[in-house]
Motif scaffolding. Structure first.
Motif, short mmCIF file in Angstrom:
data_model
loop_
_atom_site.label_atom_id
_atom_site.label_comp_id
_atom_site.label_asym_id
_atom_site.label_seq_id
_atom_site.Cartn_x
_atom_site.Cartn_y
_atom_site.Cartn_z
N PRO A 152 0.80 -1.22 0.00
CA PRO A 152 0.00 0.00 0.00
C PRO A 152 0.83 1.27 0.00
N THR A 153 2.00 1.24 0.69
CA THR A 153 2.84 2.42 0.74
C THR A 153 3.37 2.77 -0.65
N THR A 154 3.84 1.77 -1.37
CA THR A 154 4.32 2.01 -2.73
C THR A 154 3.19 2.46 -3.64
N THR A 155 2.04 1.80 -3.50
CA THR A 155 0.89 2.18 -4.31
C THR A 155 0.45 3.60 -4.01
N ALA A 156 0.45 3.95 -2.73
CA ALA A 156 0.06 5.32 -2.34
C ALA A 156 1.07 6.33 -2.86
N GLY A 157 2.36 5.97 -2.85
CA GLY A 157 3.37 6.87 -3.38
C GLY A 157 3.20 7.11 -4.86
N LEU A 158 2.91 6.04 -5.62
CA LEU A 158 2.67 6.19 -7.06
C LEU A 158 1.43 7.03 -7.31
N ALA A 159 0.40 6.81 -6.49
CA ALA A 159 -0.82 7.60 -6.65
C ALA A 159 -0.56 9.08 -6.35
N ALA A 160 0.26 9.34 -5.32
CA ALA A 160 0.60 10.73 -5.00
C ALA A 160 1.41 11.38 -6.11
N ALA A 161 2.37 10.63 -6.67
CA ALA A 161 3.17 11.17 -7.78
C ALA A 161 2.30 11.46 -8.99
N TRP A 162 1.37 10.56 -9.28
CA TRP A 162 0.46 10.78 -10.41
C TRP A 162 -0.43 12.00 -10.17
N MET A 163 -0.89 12.16 -8.92
CA MET A 163 -1.73 13.31 -8.58
C MET A 163 -0.98 14.61 -8.78
N LEU A 164 0.27 14.65 -8.34
CA LEU A 164 1.07 15.87 -8.50
C LEU A 164 1.36 16.15 -9.97
N ALA A 165 1.66 15.10 -10.74
CA ALA A 165 1.90 15.29 -12.17
C ALA A 165 0.64 15.78 -12.88
N ARG A 166 -0.49 15.21 -12.52
CA ARG A 166 -1.76 15.64 -13.12
C ARG A 166 -2.09 17.07 -12.73
N ARG A 167 -1.75 17.44 -11.50
CA ARG A 167 -1.97 18.81 -11.04
C ARG A 167 -1.16 19.80 -11.85
N GLU A 168 0.08 19.41 -12.24
CA GLU A 168 0.89 20.28 -13.09
C GLU A 168 0.22 20.50 -14.45
N TRP A 169 -0.37 19.45 -15.00
CA TRP A 169 -1.07 19.58 -16.27
C TRP A 169 -2.28 20.49 -16.15
N THR A 170 -3.06 20.27 -15.07
CA THR A 170 -4.26 21.10 -14.87
C THR A 170 -3.89 22.56 -14.72
N ARG A 171 -2.87 22.83 -13.92
CA ARG A 171 -2.42 24.21 -13.72
C ARG A 171 -1.92 24.82 -15.02
N PHE A 172 -1.21 24.02 -15.81
CA PHE A 172 -0.65 24.52 -17.06
C PHE A 172 -1.75 24.96 -18.03
N PHE A 173 -2.76 24.12 -18.23
CA PHE A 173 -3.78 24.43 -19.22
C PHE A 173 -4.78 25.48 -18.73
N ARG A 174 -4.82 25.72 -17.44
CA ARG A 174 -5.67 26.80 -16.93
C ARG A 174 -5.00 28.16 -17.12
N GLN A 175 -3.69 28.17 -17.26
CA GLN A 175 -2.96 29.42 -17.49
C GLN A 175 -2.69 29.54 -19.00
N ARG A 176 -3.66 30.06 -19.72
CA ARG A 176 -3.58 30.09 -21.18
C ARG A 176 -2.44 30.98 -21.68
N ARG B 36 0.39 31.24 -20.32
CA ARG B 36 1.61 30.43 -20.20
C ARG B 36 1.73 29.47 -21.37
N VAL B 37 0.61 28.89 -21.79
CA VAL B 37 0.62 27.98 -22.95
C VAL B 37 1.06 28.73 -24.20
N THR B 38 0.50 29.93 -24.39
CA THR B 38 0.83 30.71 -25.58
C THR B 38 2.29 31.16 -25.57
N ALA B 39 2.75 31.68 -24.43
CA ALA B 39 4.11 32.20 -24.35
C ALA B 39 5.15 31.10 -24.51
#
Length: 283
Positions: A13-37, A39-42
């Motif tokens: 579970p610890t390893t699984t939770a770590g992978l889930a946390a890493a995926w959540m943080l990576a997905r959060r970077e994507w969400t933040r990136f596309f909300r800042q239009r 930044r995408v353009t520049a």
């Protein structure tokens, strides 16, 4: 036997939770990136403008291997510039997350610190890779470079360079508490690293009579990004023989140096993330 089973049960579970946390943080970077239009353009338009302006303005004053114009020579450097800018914007979010209290919430979770590094590097690296790929697709679409099978290893090389740049950004961002200071350090370190990689001008020969040129050539040969640029240029223009143009190490040497440099900065970033407790304190 039961102890071993129990230990494995607890570890999974610890390893699984770590992978889930890493995926959540990576997905959060994507969400933040596309909300800042903006930044995408520049992130795309700024390197594109640099490529067109410098390439057009210096077209008549430069001739590279295979009669390359400057706009062709500068193309790999523009791709590297896209990755560099994205790495800066992706890793600066570490400082912003700390100020907002989000980073402290992540660090108190029972998953360790490696998901923070993995999520930031994978998220930022994926964004940089997609932006660089999109730029190259435009280049191929308008016929500025020949499309060939080398696009496959080129995509892999871009992914490795993007991961290395984001890891380097994490090394700078993790112990800092000022976005202004982060930008200053990144510009002072990454921009010269990019300029001294053969992206904007060729690497001088060793036997140059000018001492300054010899020192400059030595520094550029020590720069790991120089090897990635040489291989990137070779993969974008596979029909050109760059061995007669000066510094042109073999493909195996370029790949080895690029991979080893990425592993080194990733391990160093993990050392900083694991060892520094400054980020635990709200500033």
């Amino acid at each position: 036997m039961s102890t071993l089973t129990s230990g494995n049960t607890l570890a999974t579970p610890t390893t699984t939770a770590g992978l889930a946390a890493a995926w959540m943080l990576a997905r959060r970077e994507w969400t933040r990136f596309f909300r800042q239009r903006n930044r995408v353009t520049a992130a795309i338009l700024q390197p594109l403008l640099f490529w067109l302006l410098f390439g057009t303005g210096l077209r008549g004053s430069f001739t590279g291997a295979g009669d390359q114009s400057f706009i062709e020579f500068f193309l790999p450097g523009t791709v590297g510039l896209i990755i560099l800018f994205t790495a800066i914007f992706a890793t600066i979010s570490v400082i912003e997350d700390r100020r907002e209290g989000f980073m402290q919430s992540v660090l108190v979770a029972p998953v360790g610190r490696w998901p923070v590094l993995a999520g930031k590097v994978l998220g930022g690296g994926a964004i940089a890779w997609v932006q660089a790929t999109f730029f190259l697709l435009l280049v191929y679409l308008f016929g500025a470079a020949p499309l060939s099978w080398t696009i496959v290893p080129l995509m892999l090389l871009l992914a490795i360079v993007a991961a290395g740049m984001c890891s380097l950004g994490m090394i700078v961002a993790w112990p800092m508490d000022s976005t202004q200071g982060f930008h200053a350090i990144m510009m002072l370190g990454l921009m010269p690293m990019w300029l001294l990689s053969g992206s904007f001008f060729p690497i001088p020969a060793w036997n140059d009579s000018n001492l300054g040129q010899m020192i400059l050539g030595g520094v550029m040969r020590v720069n790991p990004l120089s090897y990635a640029m040489v291989e990137m240029r070779r993969l974008i223009y596979p029909e050109i023989d760059f061995s007669a143009a000066g510094f042109a190490p073999s493909s195996s040497a370029c790949w080895c140096v690029t991979i080893l440099a990425t592993v080194f900065v990733s391990v160093l970033a993990w050392y900083f993330v694991r060892g520094s407790r400054k980020v635990d304190v709200v500033v």
